[in-house]
Design an enzyme around this catalytic site. Structure first.
Site, PDB file in Angstrom:
ATOM      1  N   HIS A 559     -28.763 -94.240  69.923  1.00  0.00           N
ATOM      2  CA  HIS A 559     -30.107 -94.435  70.375  1.00  0.00           C
ATOM      3  C   HIS A 559     -30.927 -95.698  69.980  1.00  0.00           C
ATOM      4  O   HIS A 559     -30.384 -96.192  68.734  1.00  0.00           O
ATOM      5  CB  HIS A 559     -31.212 -93.404  70.216  1.00  0.00           C
ATOM      6  CG  HIS A 559     -31.525 -93.046  68.937  1.00  0.00           C
ATOM      7  ND1 HIS A 559     -30.562 -92.323  68.150  1.00  0.00           N
ATOM      8  CD2 HIS A 559     -32.636 -93.125  68.178  1.00  0.00           C
ATOM      9  CE1 HIS A 559     -31.277 -92.083  66.798  1.00  0.00           C
ATOM     10  NE2 HIS A 559     -32.510 -92.705  66.894  1.00  0.00           N
ATOM     11  N   ASP A 561     -34.937 -97.018  68.658  1.00  0.00           N
ATOM     12  CA  ASP A 561     -36.188 -96.239  68.556  1.00  0.00           C
ATOM     13  C   ASP A 561     -37.413 -96.722  69.139  1.00  0.00           C
ATOM     14  O   ASP A 561     -38.294 -96.035  69.215  1.00  0.00           O
ATOM     15  CB  ASP A 561     -36.415 -96.456  66.935  1.00  0.00           C
ATOM     16  CG  ASP A 561     -35.722 -95.892  65.921  1.00  0.00           C
ATOM     17  OD1 ASP A 561     -34.946 -94.799  66.307  1.00  0.00           O
ATOM     18  OD2 ASP A 561     -35.615 -96.108  64.753  1.00  0.00           O
ATOM     19  N   HIS A 631     -28.272 -97.034  67.107  1.00  0.00           N
ATOM     20  CA  HIS A 631     -27.879 -96.252  65.730  1.00  0.00           C
ATOM     21  C   HIS A 631     -27.731 -94.724  66.051  1.00  0.00           C
ATOM     22  O   HIS A 631     -28.273 -94.300  66.970  1.00  0.00           O
ATOM     23  CB  HIS A 631     -28.652 -96.690  64.568  1.00  0.00           C
ATOM     24  CG  HIS A 631     -29.934 -96.161  64.853  1.00  0.00           C
ATOM     25  ND1 HIS A 631     -30.890 -97.049  65.493  1.00  0.00           N
ATOM     26  CD2 HIS A 631     -30.884 -95.106  64.579  1.00  0.00           C
ATOM     27  CE1 HIS A 631     -32.124 -96.220  65.334  1.00  0.00           C
ATOM     28  NE2 HIS A 631     -31.981 -95.045  64.795  1.00  0.00           N
ATOM     29  N   ARG A 641     -28.118 -82.395  54.947  1.00  0.00           N
ATOM     30  CA  ARG A 641     -28.284 -83.515  54.680  1.00  0.00           C
ATOM     31  C   ARG A 641     -29.764 -84.075  54.771  1.00  0.00           C
ATOM     32  O   ARG A 641     -30.236 -83.677  55.764  1.00  0.00           O
ATOM     33  CB  ARG A 641     -27.700 -84.463  55.579  1.00  0.00           C
ATOM     34  CG  ARG A 641     -27.820 -86.098  55.511  1.00  0.00           C
ATOM     35  CD  ARG A 641     -27.180 -86.395  56.956  1.00  0.00           C
ATOM     36  NE  ARG A 641     -27.036 -88.110  57.092  1.00  0.00           N
ATOM     37  CZ  ARG A 641     -27.968 -88.604  57.672  1.00  0.00           C
ATOM     38  NH1 ARG A 641     -29.226 -88.239  58.223  1.00  0.00           N
ATOM     39  NH2 ARG A 641     -27.908 -90.084  57.740  1.00  0.00           N
TER      40      ARG A 641
END
Length: 687
Positions: A559, A561, A631, A641
């Site tokens: 996507h 931002d 990204h 994570r």
């Protein structure tokens, strides 16, 4: 059918189709509860129950929609408006229609109150999310044909979803899976028939093209009736609390009717927009008549060709190319001794006349509501061409669709001078890779932004105060069902610090680390104006045990931002619901002791990886937030994570309110003042 009263026909057809689907017992289970049961079954790995509940949820969703359409049309037919000038007959019809609608829906679906569904669930069904669960459940049950159909249905509406793209490729290689299994279970008949017509036209099979385009028109007008009927429901008033403000009777009616009419008017856009696309197919309805006029000409039916050509001119009066065709067809008919006085088709003439009347009423209604109304021209044409083959205008054999330029920002790069290489502000911070090394524009990778001890402290904060679904509208698994997402905001950390649930120093560290990241980004990219926080989020994603076998999806799909990525068109539309005000992004990683989870940049196609970053403690990747930097995150297949996710804006109007509140709290700590933190919390969603 060319000159038939298509409006009445399509209305009757829509009503009859709807009535055929009504169940005898007329007690419909709420689709949101069925959906929730299916999701719960999925996380329990009970795949038979997943299939049972998801299929029932989809069935209930569509049956409720059909019932609402059917009841609306039935009640309108039972109680038509008369031509009297008195207001009593008008309101008599309004009240009787309301009573009829309540009785009809209660009879068909049961108590209407149980079918009130949250916006999040509605959006999941609009995005076809149930099919994502279904495809995996069918796969686990070894029903590959159904898995392929569910996967294809989901992917049609989510073409950027890399996981489903990979699943489809895998299904194609499995024994027993055939091409016919990849069907769209929610295909829209009018668009399907139109696409079939284009294929026949391209192959010069004009008789079959005519049949498909005529079928497409029948289905289009039927879909238009259904779309408009669904607009009779509640509307959202952006500037009016409808149940709170108390205007004059006619003002209230005017306000509400304007909203309903705006919804009906937008059916033009809805019917021309393919699943998973943001932009409608330009010139969509007129093109049916454009294709038909030439197909009929090639089939030797000059009268039909003329009829369709003059119908096209209702949308684009004076179009040079079609006007020439009209003259040609009329000469040909005259030479054959046939009258050349052909009128446009009655159905489309009535349709265009209604459309123009609606525009006039919307302008008037918007003025009454003191709102701006701008007519969206989804019938705009890029103009005819002197094509020797006389193919329909705006096409090149194989139809191409272009977004409406007036409403788009097609620029991939920000509208400002792009620079990088400025000082890093902090002596210990190191630049590891710049834009060139990361194969892109406005990209940078830094090391040692925070220390190992600081990473551990922030990870402890995350594991103590983060809540599943925080920042994701409460959805525990917003991007993939194979991971759990948890998050927390700066103000929440400070509140917990004051309450003693975490060390106050750790809460301050969260604030200070994000401020440090902001200063690094602002300085390195040599920004000429201040960079403000748009949103700050401490987020962890955890691989779910038992759901990692043969996994090849993404933790976060590709996507951008601040714009809506459209990989198929190789574009990124800078328009809502994207956060168009975001200018730079950064991710400060807290750990690396997990499997997978690499951050990746891709090309605009959302699949060609240009750079990959393995998270470790203190590492930070930063980049401009537009379509130049698509990204995503690879699957986290083991462990947890954690990162501090940061979005920045150059526009102070979009500063993060919670950040301003946090600034005041930090100032109060320094001045030993006491603040009531409960009154300062203002949570926002990251999406």
């Amino acid at each position: 059918m060319c000159a038939a009263d298509m409006t009445a026909f399509s209305r009757t057809l829509a009503l009859l189709t709807t009535l055929l689907w009504v169940r005898a017992e007329a007690r419909l289970e709420p689709f949101d509860l069925l959906y929730d049961n299916g999701v719960e079954a999925f996380y329990s790995s009970d795949y038979e129950r997943v299939v049972f509940y998801m299929e029932k949820a989809l069935s209930s969703y569509w049956e409720l929609r059909r019932s609402r359409v059917g009841c609306t049309l039935s009640c309108e037919d039972q109680y038509p408006f008369s031509n009297t000038t008195s207001d009593l007959p008008f309101f008599d019809v309004v009240l009787r229609r309301a009573a009829c609608l309540n009785e009809c829906l209660d009879r068909r679906v049961g108590a209407q109150s149980v079918h009130r569904v949250s916006e999040d669930v509605i959006q999941d069904f609009n995005r076809r999310t149930p099919y994502n669960f279904l495809q995996l459940a069918y796969y686990k049950l070894n029903q590959m044909d159904k898995a392929a159909a569910a996967a294809h249905t989901f992917f049609v509406a989510n073409p950027e979803h890399m996981e489903m793209r990979q699943n489809l490729e895998r299904y194609k290689l499995l024994d027993g899976v055939e091409e016919s299994h990849f069907l769209d279970r929610e295909a829209r008949p009018h668009q399907q028939a139109f696409s079939t017509g284009v294929k026949h036209y391209d192959n010069e099979n004009y008789e079959m093209a005519i049949k498909s385009f005529e079928e497409a028109l029948v289905e289009y007008f039927k879909a238009d009736v259904e779309c408009r009927a669904l607009c009779e429901g509640p509307q959202k008033f952006e500037d009016h609390a409808y149940l709170e403000y108390q205007p004059h009777l006619h003002k209230a009616i005017s306000d509400h009717y304007t909203q309903v009419l705006a919804c009906k008017h937008e059916c033009v856009r809805d019917l021309a927009t393919r699943p998973g696309r943001l932009s409608p197919m330009e010139n969509y309805l007129p093109l049916h008549y454009d294709y038909l006029q030439f197909a009929y000409f090639k089939a030797g039916k000059m009268d039909k060709a003329l009829e369709c050509a003059v119908s096209y001119l209702l949308f684009h009066e004076g179009d040079e190319f079609l006007s020439e065709n009209v003259d040609f067809y009329r000469r040909s008919l005259t030479e054959e001794g046939i009258s050349d006085e052909f009128m446009p088709r009655q159905d489309v003439e009535r349709y265009v006349r209604r459309h123009k009347k609606e525009v006039a009423l919307l302008h008037l209604g918007s003025e009454i509501m003191e709102l701006d109304f701008t007519e969206s021209n989804y019938w705009s044409s890029s103009g005819g061409r002197e094509d020797v083959n006389r193919v329909p205008s705006s096409t090149d054999g194989e139809l191409e669709y272009f977004p409406i330029s007036e409403k788009r920002n097609n620029s991939l790069l920000p509208d400002r001078e792009l620079r990088e290489g400025g000082p890093l502000v902090y002596n210990n911070v190191q630049l590891i890779l710049n834009s060139e090394a990361l194969n892109g524009t406005q990209r940078a990778l830094f090391e040692k932004v925070i220390t190992k001890q600081e990473c551990e402290a922030l990870q402890d904060v995350a594991n103590t105060i983060s809540i599943a679904g925080d920042g994701y509208r409460g959805r525990m698994s917003p991007h993939t069902p194979n991971e759990k997402f948890e998050g927390a905001t700066v103000m929440k950390a400070l509140q917990y610090g004051f309450e003693g649930r975490i060390p106050l120093t750790s809460a301050q560290l969260f604030y200070e680390a994000s401020e440090k990241a902001r200063r690094i980004v602002e300085s390195y990219f040599m920004l000429s104006s201040p960079l403000y926080f748009s949103y700050t989020h401490l987020v962890c994603r955890t691989a779910l045990t038992g759901q990692q076998d043969h996994r090849n999806d993404l933790s976060h799909p590709i996507h951008a931002d601040n714009c809506l990525l459209d990989p198929e068109a190789n574009e990124c539309w800078k328009e809502p619901p994207a956060y168009t005000y975001r200018d730079y992004s950064a991710l400060l990683y807290l750990n690396g002791d997990f499997d997978g989870g690499e951050f990746i940049f891709t090309e605009m196609d959302a699949k060609t990886v240009t750079a990959s970053v393995k998270p470790t403690c203190g590492r930070m990747v930063s980049f401009s937030s537009g379509g130049e930097n698509p990204h995503g995150v690879k699957a986290v297949t083991k462990g947890q994570r954690c990162a501090v996710a940061l979005w920045f804006t150059l526009d102070p109007l979009f500063r993060e309110l919670e950040r301003l509140q946090a600034d005041e709290v930090i100032d109060s700590l320094q001045s030993k003042q006491h603040w009531d933190l409960d009154n300062l919390i203002n949570p926002k969603d990251e999406l």
